[in-house]
Enzyme design. Structure first.
Site, PDB file in Angstrom:
ATOM      1  N   TYR A  16       0.817  -1.211   0.000  1.00 39.35           N
ATOM      2  CA  TYR A  16       0.000   0.000   0.000  1.00 39.35           C
ATOM      3  C   TYR A  16       0.851   1.261   0.000  1.00 39.35           C
ATOM      4  O   TYR A  16       0.447   2.297  -0.526  1.00 39.35           O
ATOM      5  CB  TYR A  16      -0.915   0.020   1.223  1.00 39.35           C
ATOM      6  CG  TYR A  16      -2.045  -0.977   1.197  1.00 39.35           C
ATOM      7  CD1 TYR A  16      -2.299  -1.745   0.068  1.00 39.35           C
ATOM      8  CD2 TYR A  16      -2.851  -1.157   2.296  1.00 39.35           C
ATOM      9  CE1 TYR A  16      -3.321  -2.666   0.046  1.00 39.35           C
ATOM     10  CE2 TYR A  16      -3.889  -2.075   2.290  1.00 39.35           C
ATOM     11  CZ  TYR A  16      -4.124  -2.836   1.162  1.00 39.35           C
ATOM     12  OH  TYR A  16      -5.153  -3.744   1.149  1.00 39.35           O
TER      13      TYR A  16
ATOM     14  N   LYS B  94       3.230 -15.374   2.965  1.00 35.06           N
ATOM     15  CA  LYS B  94       3.238 -16.161   1.730  1.00 35.06           C
ATOM     16  C   LYS B  94       4.696 -16.437   1.382  1.00 35.06           C
ATOM     17  O   LYS B  94       5.195 -16.129   0.293  1.00 35.06           O
ATOM     18  CB  LYS B  94       2.520 -15.393   0.611  1.00 35.06           C
ATOM     19  CG  LYS B  94       2.203 -16.241  -0.612  1.00 35.06           C
ATOM     20  CD  LYS B  94       1.238 -17.380  -0.334  1.00 35.06           C
ATOM     21  CE  LYS B  94       0.912 -18.120  -1.630  1.00 35.06           C
ATOM     22  NZ  LYS B  94       0.145 -19.371  -1.380  1.00 35.06           N
TER      23      LYS B  94
ATOM     24  N   ASP C 260      -3.374 -18.007   2.126  1.00 36.99           N
ATOM     25  CA  ASP C 260      -4.518 -18.680   1.510  1.00 36.99           C
ATOM     26  C   ASP C 260      -5.077 -19.757   2.435  1.00 36.99           C
ATOM     27  O   ASP C 260      -6.296 -19.908   2.568  1.00 36.99           O
ATOM     28  CB  ASP C 260      -4.147 -19.261   0.139  1.00 36.99           C
ATOM     29  CG  ASP C 260      -2.808 -19.975   0.134  1.00 36.99           C
ATOM     30  OD1 ASP C 260      -2.087 -19.935   1.150  1.00 36.99           O
ATOM     31  OD2 ASP C 260      -2.471 -20.588  -0.900  1.00 36.99           O
TER      32      ASP C 260
ATOM     33  N   ASP D 282      -5.568  -6.586   5.855  1.00 38.20           N
ATOM     34  CA  ASP D 282      -6.751  -5.879   5.379  1.00 38.20           C
ATOM     35  C   ASP D 282      -7.825  -6.881   4.964  1.00 38.20           C
ATOM     36  O   ASP D 282      -9.008  -6.754   5.328  1.00 38.20           O
ATOM     37  CB  ASP D 282      -6.354  -4.990   4.197  1.00 38.20           C
ATOM     38  CG  ASP D 282      -7.452  -4.021   3.795  1.00 38.20           C
ATOM     39  OD1 ASP D 282      -8.524  -4.015   4.437  1.00 38.20           O
ATOM     40  OD2 ASP D 282      -7.251  -3.263   2.832  1.00 38.20           O
TER      41      ASP D 282
ATOM     42  N   ASP E  19     -11.327  -8.179   7.446  1.00 43.32           N
ATOM     43  CA  ASP E  19     -12.690  -8.025   6.932  1.00 43.32           C
ATOM     44  C   ASP E  19     -13.398  -9.373   6.848  1.00 43.32           C
ATOM     45  O   ASP E  19     -14.608  -9.474   7.089  1.00 43.32           O
ATOM     46  CB  ASP E  19     -12.660  -7.361   5.556  1.00 43.32           C
ATOM     47  CG  ASP E  19     -12.427  -5.864   5.653  1.00 43.32           C
ATOM     48  OD1 ASP E  19     -12.437  -5.334   6.770  1.00 43.32           O
ATOM     49  OD2 ASP E  19     -12.234  -5.223   4.601  1.00 43.32           O
TER      50      ASP E  19
END
Length: 352
Positions: free
Chosen positions: A136, A186, A218, A242, A246
């Site tokens: 980001y 990851k 994942d 993020d 959520d």
């Protein structure tokens, strides 16, 4: 105990008022509340969503209690004047790099989750997300390939100190809660994640009482909806955090119950400086109607007492009062009930 209260827009003032009333009901010695404008309301009064006076109020406080920002009427403003820039500016100015978001299904509300009730009942975790790094905030842009096609690119990166400081926050949270820590990355694909895993593993040696495991993002997403009971504290970077936070919020069943804390390195006389806010938005469609559920903001105030003032017993009292209120069937429209903002706040105070 100086608290900067920034109600903001939409339902922000309504829910924040109930959280402040709960704090006042505790009759805490030395409690000093300062109120400031932020978001669209600040833009209308001062010409900017984050006025200098509000920044100064927040910087001089021991903690910030934040409502919500956002107003569709401001969508046409230049980006730096939009209400949402206020929370980003506060995080940057105050050095807030660690976001703590608990996700818990309260007893009796399991059926509200999109997951099967027996699975939803196992959700009781904290996601610790790094806020100021990752893709980001990395370099980004667009370019043209040798074949003449447009190509967008974003650089993902983390330095060792950035990973170390967020890891310490997560290990301390896990130690305080007596829960295991799962670090999400990851590392089988990303160089950034390989560094992340190496640094987290090294720091684990400083916290021998905390059980650490690593999980690819994942797999973490799958486990979060199939076996959420396996998680205590989840540590992850900005991008993965993020998404996962959520996902956890949706699994709980209502964002009206979910608080959050954004912490930095600054220490006050009482604890760690932080900004505390519900995860929901300003909900302009119900603003001023007294329909909003204030429990997420009330629970954010409890997090503030725990992390910024070291008042774990008082924080637990608030959380227990919220749980009892829900168990007694006092619920807002987001939970299928008919109780309004003021009635919910009064019920929580009565149960303190």
């Amino acid at each position: 105990m100086k608290i900067a209260v920034l109600p903001g827009d939409g339902i922000g003032p309504e829910v924040t008022a109930e959280a402040v009333a709960v704090l006042e009901a505790l009759a805490l010695p030395g409690l000093v509340l300062g109120h400031g404008d932020v978001g669209a309301s600040a833009w209308r009064r001062h010409g900017h969503p984050l006025p200098e006076a509000t920044l100064a109020l927040a910087a001089e406080a021991d903690a910030v209690l934040f409502g919500a920002v956002g107003d569709p009427a401001c969508d046409s403003l230049e980006r730096h004047l939009r209400p949402e820039q206020a929370i980003l500016g506060l995080r940057k100015h105050l050095g807030l790099f660690a976001n703590l978001r608990p996700a818990r299904v309260f007893a009796g509300l399991e059926a509200l989750s999109p997951l099967r009730p027996e699975i939803a009942a196992g959700i009781d975790l904290i996601i610790v997300r790094e806020l100021t790094g990752d893709v980001y905030f990395g370099a980004k842009g667009q370019r043209t390939t040798p074949e003449g096609a447009r190509e967008g690119w974003d650089a993902m990166s983390y330095s060792e100190p950035e990973v170390a400081r967020i890891a310490h926050v997560a290990f301390r949270a896990a130690a305080a809660a007596g829960r295991p820590l799962t670090s999400i990355d990851k590392a089988n694909v990303l160089e950034t994640s390989q560094l992340w895993r190496e640094v987290v593993s090294r720091i684990a040696g400083e916290y021998p009482a905390v059980a650490l495991d690593h999980m690819y993002v994942d797999n973490a997403a799958m486990q979060l909806v199939s076996h959420p009971e396996r998680f205590g504290v989840m540590l992850t970077g900005n991008l993965f955090g993020d998404i996962l936070s959520d996902l956890a919020s949706a699994a709980v069943g209502s964002i009206g119950l979910l608080p959050s804390a954004s912490l930095g390195e600054r220490q006050t006389a009482h604890g760690t400086f932080g900004l505390y806010e519900p995860i929901h938005g300003s909900a302009p469609d119900i603003a001023g109607k007294g329909k909003a559920n204030p429990m997420a903001t009330i629970l954010s105030a409890a997090m503030m007492l725990r992390h910024s003032f070291g008042l774990a017993d008082e924080a637990a009292r608030i959380e227990a009062a919220v749980a009892r209120t829900l168990a007694d069937g006092i619920r807002g429209a987001d939970l299928g009930g008919e109780h309004g903002t003021a009635a919910i706040g009064a019920a929580v105070r009565a149960r303190l």
